[in-house]
Structures are given as structure tokens and as C-alpha cells.
Enzyme design. Structure first.
Site, PDB file in Angstrom:
ATOM      1  N   ASP A   1      -4.576  -0.575  -1.808  1.00  0.00           N
ATOM      2  CA  ASP A   1      -5.911  -0.338  -1.322  1.00  0.00           C
ATOM      3  C   ASP A   1      -6.680   0.207  -2.528  1.00  0.00           C
ATOM      4  O   ASP A   1      -6.219   1.162  -3.170  1.00  0.00           O
ATOM      5  CB  ASP A   1      -5.804   0.728  -0.213  1.00  0.00           C
ATOM      6  CG  ASP A   1      -6.688   0.462   0.977  1.00  0.00           C
ATOM      7  OD1 ASP A   1      -7.111  -0.685   1.180  1.00  0.00           O
ATOM      8  OD2 ASP A   1      -6.946   1.428   1.737  1.00  0.00           O
TER       9      ASP A   1
ATOM     10  N   ALA B   1       0.364   0.746   6.245  1.00  0.00           N
ATOM     11  CA  ALA B   1       0.938   1.345   7.436  1.00  0.00           C
ATOM     12  C   ALA B   1       1.309   0.223   8.399  1.00  0.00           C
ATOM     13  O   ALA B   1       0.600  -0.783   8.466  1.00  0.00           O
ATOM     14  CB  ALA B   1      -0.081   2.275   8.103  1.00  0.00           C
TER      15      ALA B   1
ATOM     16  N   ASP C   1       0.782  -1.249   0.000  1.00  0.00           N
ATOM     17  CA  ASP C   1       0.000   0.000   0.000  1.00  0.00           C
ATOM     18  C   ASP C   1       0.810   1.294   0.000  1.00  0.00           C
ATOM     19  O   ASP C   1       0.455   2.248   0.719  1.00  0.00           O
ATOM     20  CB  ASP C   1      -0.975   0.001   1.195  1.00  0.00           C
ATOM     21  CG  ASP C   1      -2.035  -1.073   1.081  1.00  0.00           C
ATOM     22  OD1 ASP C   1      -1.886  -1.990   0.251  1.00  0.00           O
ATOM     23  OD2 ASP C   1      -3.031  -1.007   1.827  1.00  0.00           O
TER      24      ASP C   1
ATOM     25  N   GLU D   1     -14.191  -4.439   4.547  1.00  0.00           N
ATOM     26  CA  GLU D   1     -12.850  -3.906   4.762  1.00  0.00           C
ATOM     27  C   GLU D   1     -11.854  -5.047   4.644  1.00  0.00           C
ATOM     28  O   GLU D   1     -12.190  -6.215   4.944  1.00  0.00           O
ATOM     29  CB  GLU D   1     -12.760  -3.250   6.153  1.00  0.00           C
ATOM     30  CG  GLU D   1     -11.393  -2.690   6.518  1.00  0.00           C
ATOM     31  CD  GLU D   1     -10.872  -1.589   5.562  1.00  0.00           C
ATOM     32  OE1 GLU D   1     -10.736  -1.865   4.361  1.00  0.00           O
ATOM     33  OE2 GLU D   1     -10.606  -0.484   6.051  1.00  0.00           O
TER      34      GLU D   1
ATOM     35  N   SER E   1     -15.430   1.767   4.906  1.00  0.00           N
ATOM     36  CA  SER E   1     -14.432   2.250   5.865  1.00  0.00           C
ATOM     37  C   SER E   1     -14.360   3.775   5.907  1.00  0.00           C
ATOM     38  O   SER E   1     -13.640   4.335   6.728  1.00  0.00           O
ATOM     39  CB  SER E   1     -13.043   1.699   5.523  1.00  0.00           C
ATOM     40  OG  SER E   1     -12.490   2.363   4.396  1.00  0.00           O
TER      41      SER E   1
ATOM     42  N   HIS F   1     -10.362   1.085  -3.245  1.00  0.00           N
ATOM     43  CA  HIS F   1     -11.734   1.173  -2.743  1.00  0.00           C
ATOM     44  C   HIS F   1     -12.715   1.725  -3.777  1.00  0.00           C
ATOM     45  O   HIS F   1     -12.371   2.626  -4.542  1.00  0.00           O
ATOM     46  CB  HIS F   1     -11.784   2.113  -1.532  1.00  0.00           C
ATOM     47  CG  HIS F   1     -11.027   1.635  -0.329  1.00  0.00           C
ATOM     48  ND1 HIS F   1     -11.094   0.354   0.147  1.00  0.00           N
ATOM     49  CD2 HIS F   1     -10.190   2.301   0.520  1.00  0.00           C
ATOM     50  CE1 HIS F   1     -10.345   0.252   1.235  1.00  0.00           C
ATOM     51  NE2 HIS F   1      -9.766   1.403   1.481  1.00  0.00           N
TER      52      HIS F   1
ATOM     53  N   CYS G   1      -2.208  -2.221   7.517  1.00  0.00           N
ATOM     54  CA  CYS G   1      -2.096  -3.197   6.427  1.00  0.00           C
ATOM     55  C   CYS G   1      -0.814  -4.014   6.488  1.00  0.00           C
ATOM     56  O   CYS G   1      -0.817  -5.187   6.113  1.00  0.00           O
ATOM     57  CB  CYS G   1      -2.281  -2.494   5.089  1.00  0.00           C
ATOM     58  SG  CYS G   1      -4.013  -1.993   4.898  1.00  0.00           S
TER      59      CYS G   1
ATOM     60  N   LYS H   1      -6.890  -4.787  -3.277  1.00  0.00           N
ATOM     61  CA  LYS H   1      -7.670  -5.334  -2.157  1.00  0.00           C
ATOM     62  C   LYS H   1      -8.674  -4.315  -1.644  1.00  0.00           C
ATOM     63  O   LYS H   1      -8.587  -3.134  -1.990  1.00  0.00           O
ATOM     64  CB  LYS H   1      -6.728  -5.752  -1.024  1.00  0.00           C
ATOM     65  CG  LYS H   1      -6.005  -4.574  -0.424  1.00  0.00           C
ATOM     66  CD  LYS H   1      -5.113  -5.006   0.718  1.00  0.00           C
ATOM     67  CE  LYS H   1      -4.349  -3.847   1.296  1.00  0.00           C
ATOM     68  NZ  LYS H   1      -5.200  -2.784   1.850  1.00  0.00           N
TER      69      LYS H   1
ATOM     70  N   HIS I   1     -10.163   7.571   0.836  1.00  0.00           N
ATOM     71  CA  HIS I   1      -8.777   7.400   0.383  1.00  0.00           C
ATOM     72  C   HIS I   1      -8.706   6.261  -0.616  1.00  0.00           C
ATOM     73  O   HIS I   1      -9.550   5.356  -0.599  1.00  0.00           O
ATOM     74  CB  HIS I   1      -7.860   7.090   1.588  1.00  0.00           C
ATOM     75  CG  HIS I   1      -8.227   5.806   2.268  1.00  0.00           C
ATOM     76  ND1 HIS I   1      -9.240   5.720   3.195  1.00  0.00           N
ATOM     77  CD2 HIS I   1      -7.738   4.549   2.124  1.00  0.00           C
ATOM     78  CE1 HIS I   1      -9.354   4.468   3.604  1.00  0.00           C
ATOM     79  NE2 HIS I   1      -8.462   3.724   2.964  1.00  0.00           N
TER      80      HIS I   1
HETATM   81  C1  VGL Z   1      -4.719   1.298   5.435  1.00  0.00           C
HETATM   82  C2  VGL Z   1      -6.147   2.549   6.713  1.00  0.00           C
HETATM   83  C3  VGL Z   1      -7.151   2.376   5.799  1.00  0.00           C
HETATM   84  C4  VGL Z   1      -3.349   0.722   5.236  1.00  0.00           C
HETATM   85  C5  VGL Z   1      -5.725   1.113   4.514  1.00  0.00           C
HETATM   86  O1  VGL Z   1      -2.954   0.503   4.069  1.00  0.00           O
HETATM   87  O2  VGL Z   1      -2.639   0.506   6.253  1.00  0.00           O
HETATM   88  N1  VGL Z   1      -4.936   2.006   6.531  1.00  0.00           N
HETATM   89  N2  VGL Z   1      -6.926   1.657   4.698  1.00  0.00           N
HETATM   90 ZN    ZN Z   2      -8.360   1.687   3.082  1.00  0.00          ZN
END
Ligand code: VGL
Ligand code: ZN
Length: 193
Positions: free
Chosen positions: A57, A136, A15, A108, A65, A59, A140, A101, A76
Site C-alpha cells: 500500500d 489483511a 501488504d 482506492e 481512504s 499512499h 487486500c 498500489k 497509513h
Molecule cells: C488495507 C485497509 C486499508 C489492506 C489497505 O492492505 O488490507 N486495508 N488499506
Molecule cells: Zn490503504
């Protein structure tokens, strides 16, 4: 020192997307600082002819989420937008396998394994050891590491190529502690022989 193994090691970049970098809608502190470090890992894996996989990510525009839907996050990484793209500074080779994903509106998925064919791809490639970095640490990356261990892979966390959101102070340390409990080995660039 760690010797990369010719046919069983893979690099997983989790990510690293514009929205998670400074200026993005869900900016992770210092998220951009891992990019040059990841580029070094990418060079090493490329030089050894080892596979590189990048999760993203991805979405839909009204993902569950998002805060507008009662979720914890600002919007995001909406599929096809600039925020969902990999930053141009990240030098992913064209052969990189991309894993999208959290693509379903009502579900989620923090882990790169969740709802994807990541495990199948890695198995098909004969991979046994995964070198995991990205964003992060406390979401993830942690969840991807957890699933990688459940699937039986040996895991190396790229300690110099991860950053945390730290919504609550201490989240990063908690995530690192859990990964340590899961027998993840923490490495930095200088550990690669
Ligand atoms: C993530 C918050 C929401 C990540 C993804 O990639 O860590 N964090 N969506
Ligand atoms: Zn996300």
C-alpha cells in the site's frame, strides 16, 4: 501435499508493512505473527528458484481512504515513510518484485492487480499458480485473490500466513467463505512437500 512446480508457481506477499503491524497506525491484530511463517514460505520459494512478489500500500499523504478525507481509515502506509516499509523481520530476497498500489490520491485500490502491472509481470514470467498470504484477509488479500481468480490463476491461500482487520465481527469468515466459493485452495506450511 502440494508439490511446488518448477516454472509456474509464484509467491505473492500482500501488504506486510509496518503500519499494519502492532504499533502501526492501522494495526491488524496478530499481524506480526505471520512474519516467521512467511519467512518459511519465502525460503521454500527461494530454494526452488521461484519468483516472489510483494505488494505494498503506497499512499500519497492525503489519500482519499483516510478519515481526514471522509474515508474509513486512519492515515497509513504513506509512501516513503517508515510505516510503509516492509518490516525488517520479513526476509524478502533482493530479487523480490515490488508492486506499489493505491498510489493515486483520489483512487482506492485494495487488490494488488488494481492499477498495477502485476498481471503482466506474472504472465511474462509464465506463472499459473499463485500462493497468496499477507494482510489483511478481509481487504487486500481478499481483493487480490478475487482478481487473481478473474485473471485465470489457480490460487492457494496461505491460511497460516494471513490475518484479518475484522472491523465488523465476522468479516474474516465472510472473506474466507468468498475465497472458498472462488475455488481457492487453503494450505498451510505443512502441506508443502
Ligand atoms: C488495507 C485497509 C486499508 C489492506 C489497505 O492492505 O488490507 N486495508 N488499506
Ligand atoms: Zn490503504
Amino acid at each position: 501435499m502440494i508439490e511446488l512446480q518448477p516454472s509456474t508457481d509464484a509467491l505473492i506477499v500482500v501488504d506486510v508493512q509496518n503500519d499494519f503491524l502492532p504499533g502501526g497506525t492501522l494495526a491488524i491484530p496478530e499481524g506480526d505473527q505471520i512474519i516467521p511463517v512467511l519467512n518459511h514460505y519465502i525460503d521454500r520459494f527461494t530454494a526452488e528458484g521461484l519468483p516472489i512478489l510483494a505488494t505494498r500500500d503506497w499512499h500519497p499523504s492525503h489519500h482519499c481512504s483516510f478519515q481526514s478525507r471522509g474515508g474509513p481509515w486512519p492515515p497509513h502506509c504513506i509512501a516513503e515513510t517508515h510505516g510503509a516499509q516492509f518490516p525488517s523481520e520479513l526476509c524478502l530476497p533482493s530479487e523480490t518484485r515490488i508492486i506499489s498500489k493505491a498510489t493515486e490520491p483520489e483512487r482506492e485500490a485494495y487488490s494488488g492487480f488494481d492499477g498495477t502491472d502485476l498481471d503482466r509481470q506474472l504472465q511474462r514470467l509464465g506463472m499459473k499458480r499463485l500462493f497468496i498470504g499477507g494482510l489483511a484477509t478481509d481487504y487486500c488479500v481478499l481483493n487480490t485473490v478475487r482478481d487473481a481468480r478473474s485473471c485465470g490463476y489457480q490460487v492457494f491461500l496461505l491460511r497460516d500466513a494471513v490475518r484479518a482487520v475484522n472491523i465488523n465481527p465476522g468479516d474474516e469468515q465472510k472473506a474466507l467463505d468468498e475465497m472458498q466459493r472462488l475455488e481457492t485452495r487453503f494450505i498451510t506450511l505443512q502441506d508443502l512437500a
